[in-house]
Design an enzyme around this catalytic site. Structure first.
Site, PDB file in Angstrom:
ATOM      1  N   ASP A  22      -7.464  -4.250  -8.690  1.00  7.42           N
ATOM      2  CA  ASP A  22      -6.295  -3.643  -8.052  1.00  7.42           C
ATOM      3  C   ASP A  22      -5.464  -2.860  -9.064  1.00  7.42           C
ATOM      4  O   ASP A  22      -4.249  -2.742  -8.915  1.00  7.42           O
ATOM      5  CB  ASP A  22      -5.434  -4.687  -7.334  1.00  7.42           C
ATOM      6  CG  ASP A  22      -4.508  -4.044  -6.295  1.00  7.42           C
ATOM      7  OD1 ASP A  22      -4.777  -2.899  -5.867  1.00  7.42           O
ATOM      8  OD2 ASP A  22      -3.494  -4.672  -5.923  1.00  7.42           O
TER       9      ASP A  22
ATOM     10  N   LEU B 113       1.967  -5.709  -5.186  1.00 10.74           N
ATOM     11  CA  LEU B 113       1.840  -6.336  -3.868  1.00 10.74           C
ATOM     12  C   LEU B 113       0.376  -6.633  -3.608  1.00 10.74           C
ATOM     13  O   LEU B 113      -0.463  -5.765  -3.870  1.00 10.74           O
ATOM     14  CB  LEU B 113       2.401  -5.409  -2.774  1.00 10.74           C
ATOM     15  CG  LEU B 113       3.930  -5.323  -2.749  1.00 10.74           C
ATOM     16  CD1 LEU B 113       4.383  -4.212  -1.817  1.00 10.74           C
ATOM     17  CD2 LEU B 113       4.543  -6.659  -2.315  1.00 10.74           C
TER      18      LEU B 113
ATOM     19  N   HIS C  63      -5.888  -5.529   3.332  1.00 10.67           N
ATOM     20  CA  HIS C  63      -4.680  -5.864   2.585  1.00 10.67           C
ATOM     21  C   HIS C  63      -4.019  -6.986   3.375  1.00 10.67           C
ATOM     22  O   HIS C  63      -3.467  -6.744   4.449  1.00 10.67           O
ATOM     23  CB  HIS C  63      -3.749  -4.654   2.455  1.00 10.67           C
ATOM     24  CG  HIS C  63      -2.516  -4.963   1.665  1.00 10.67           C
ATOM     25  ND1 HIS C  63      -2.311  -4.523   0.382  1.00 10.67           N
ATOM     26  CD2 HIS C  63      -1.441  -5.737   1.961  1.00 10.67           C
ATOM     27  CE1 HIS C  63      -1.162  -4.996  -0.075  1.00 10.67           C
ATOM     28  NE2 HIS C  63      -0.613  -5.726   0.869  1.00 10.67           N
TER      29      HIS C  63
ATOM     30  N   ARG D 234      -6.228   7.111  -7.843  1.00  9.09           N
ATOM     31  CA  ARG D 234      -5.302   8.239  -7.600  1.00  9.09           C
ATOM     32  C   ARG D 234      -6.037   9.582  -7.604  1.00  9.09           C
ATOM     33  O   ARG D 234      -7.233   9.652  -7.457  1.00  9.09           O
ATOM     34  CB  ARG D 234      -4.138   8.260  -8.616  1.00  9.09           C
ATOM     35  CG  ARG D 234      -3.451   6.929  -8.841  1.00  9.09           C
ATOM     36  CD  ARG D 234      -2.816   6.378  -7.572  1.00  9.09           C
ATOM     37  NE  ARG D 234      -1.917   5.275  -7.911  1.00  9.09           N
ATOM     38  CZ  ARG D 234      -1.646   4.271  -7.077  1.00  9.09           C
ATOM     39  NH1 ARG D 234      -2.163   4.231  -5.856  1.00  9.09           N
ATOM     40  NH2 ARG D 234      -0.811   3.314  -7.445  1.00  9.09           N
TER      41      ARG D 234
ATOM     42  N   ALA E 278       5.370  -0.700  -6.311  1.00  7.27           N
ATOM     43  CA  ALA E 278       4.470  -1.839  -6.540  1.00  7.27           C
ATOM     44  C   ALA E 278       3.167  -1.327  -7.132  1.00  7.27           C
ATOM     45  O   ALA E 278       2.605  -0.352  -6.632  1.00  7.27           O
ATOM     46  CB  ALA E 278       4.193  -2.543  -5.221  1.00  7.27           C
TER      47      ALA E 278
ATOM     48  N   LYS F  25     -10.892   0.315   4.891  1.00  6.29           N
ATOM     49  CA  LYS F  25      -9.759  -0.446   4.347  1.00  6.29           C
ATOM     50  C   LYS F  25      -8.627  -0.499   5.357  1.00  6.29           C
ATOM     51  O   LYS F  25      -8.133   0.527   5.815  1.00  6.29           O
ATOM     52  CB  LYS F  25      -9.256   0.220   3.056  1.00  6.29           C
ATOM     53  CG  LYS F  25      -8.038  -0.468   2.428  1.00  6.29           C
ATOM     54  CD  LYS F  25      -8.368  -1.808   1.807  1.00  6.29           C
ATOM     55  CE  LYS F  25      -7.126  -2.602   1.396  1.00  6.29           C
ATOM     56  NZ  LYS F  25      -6.541  -2.179   0.132  1.00  6.29           N
TER      57      LYS F  25
ATOM     58  N   HIS G 221       1.232   3.898 -11.632  1.00  8.09           N
ATOM     59  CA  HIS G 221       2.380   4.704 -11.194  1.00  8.09           C
ATOM     60  C   HIS G 221       3.043   5.245 -12.453  1.00  8.09           C
ATOM     61  O   HIS G 221       3.090   4.549 -13.471  1.00  8.09           O
ATOM     62  CB  HIS G 221       3.419   3.837 -10.457  1.00  8.09           C
ATOM     63  CG  HIS G 221       2.965   3.337  -9.131  1.00  8.09           C
ATOM     64  ND1 HIS G 221       3.092   4.065  -7.975  1.00  8.09           N
ATOM     65  CD2 HIS G 221       2.374   2.187  -8.769  1.00  8.09           C
ATOM     66  CE1 HIS G 221       2.616   3.378  -6.954  1.00  8.09           C
ATOM     67  NE2 HIS G 221       2.159   2.217  -7.413  1.00  8.09           N
TER      68      HIS G 221
END
Ligand code: DOR
Ligand code: ZN
Length: 344
Positions: free
Chosen positions: A243, A215, A134, A17, A259, A97, A247
């Protein structure tokens, strides 16, 4: 064994982030891992070498010494191949990515037409630049989206670009494990700690558990067991990628919760727990510290980290500057392993 020392591991898939959340999250990763492959799904996403360079500086400013964040380029339908290739040559971008548009958090700018990136993929194959995917389609049953991605997107992509290096990120199914095994070396896969610990029922244990939602979503128990077998065997194409995706609590505990599982505060401890449970502590180093570096053609880390079998509690929450909070995976639980003195 009451203590284990391994070469310092790397986290080959993490969301750090930005701003206050970055400042709160990054030190957990930097304390445990030497390098991290940093995901580019900021808002707006990291699509230029200039943005990646600036983001890297912001990470270094809060992460603490000795941490090497590796930057990725968010692929859109408009991505300029020259920008990517130049960014790789300059050492700014480590990889590209690919998010299918709307597959997950902050992916609206992702790919809607993969054919538009074929020229780029050709050039990436030539220069040895990896593509990180992904691996979910965006339609159909949510539990079937990874398997559908293999058939509809990944298999044709590997066939079309036979020398492109690809990482199938955060795999969640036995289908993915089998596919990676059969792909013969230039396809790698990251496995998260939470997908080694959760199955789809875990999300509904006694009520809805928003902090176990991510996810790709956790799948049936047989898939979790297949992931465990691949990880603890430390087969070369499988390597550590947390991963970890923080949040704010208000975004998770919501009518429409985001997610993402924030595992960074205990990720290495949890992988160690899994390898211990499977009687495979002697292979933890291969999975955590060697396979990924080998896949990426990078040297392994020379320093070490020690884990001690001596219960430690995961914090209930981590405060974020500005008043928000983020809740770690396994918050409040006492885990069997903790970082050793000097590493904590
Ligand atoms: O659970 C997830 N959270 N999966 C992703 O792919 C993205 C991530 C995020 O950025 O929050
Ligand atoms: Zn991710």
């Amino acid at each position: 064994m009451s203590e284990i020392t391994i070469r310092r591991p790397d986290d080959w898939h993490v969301h750090l982030r930005d701003g206050a959340m970055l400042a709160a999250a990054a030190p957990f990763t930097a304390r445990r891992f030497g390098r991290a492959m940093v995901m580019p799904n900021l808002d707006p996403p990291v699509t230029t070498a200039k943005a990646a360079r600036a983001y890297r500086e912001r990470i270094l400013a809060v992460a603490g010494p000795g941490f090497d964040p590796l930057m990725t380029c968010f692929l859109t339908d408009e991505t300029d191949a020259d920008e990517v290739v130049l960014g790789f040559a300059e050492g700014v971008f480590a990889a590209v990515k690919l998010y299918p548009a709307h597959a997950t958090t902050n992916s609206a700018a992702g790919v809607t037409d993969i054919g538009r990136a074929y020229d780029l993929f050709e050039r990436m194959a030539d220069i040895g630049m990896p593509l990180l995917v992904h691996g979910e389609v965006t339609d159909g049953d949510v539990f079937d989206r990874e398997a559908a991605f293999i058939e509809r997107v990944l298999a044709p992509l590997l066939e079309r670009f036979p020398t492109l290096k690809v990482v199938f990120e955060h795999i969640t199914t036995e289908d993915a494990v089998d596919f990676v095994r059969e792909a013969g070396g230039r396809l790698g896969a990251t496995i998260t700690a939470h997908h080694l610990l959760l199955n789809r029922s875990s999300m509904f244990e006694g009520g809805i558990r928003p902090h176990r939602y991510c996810l790709p979503v956790a799948k049936r128990e047989r898939h979790r067991l297949a992931l465990r077998r691949a990880a603890v065997a430390a087969e070369p194409p499988f390597f550590l990628g947390t991963d970890s995706a923080p949040h704010a609590v208000s975004e998770k505990e919501s009518a429409c919760g985001c997610a993402g599982i924030f595992s960074a505060p205990a990720a290495l401890e949890l992988y160690t727990q899994v390898f211990d449970e499977e009687g495979a502590l002697d292979r933890l180093e291969d999975f955590a510290s060697i396979n990924g570096a080998r896949f990426y053609g990078l040297p392994v880390n020379e320093d070490t980290v020690t884990l001690v079998r001596d219960g430690a509690a995961v914090p209930e929450e981590v405060p974020i500057d500005g008043g928000e909070r983020v809740r770690p995976f396994m918050a409040g639980r006492t885990l069997p392993w903790r970082l050793g003195p000097g590493d904590d």
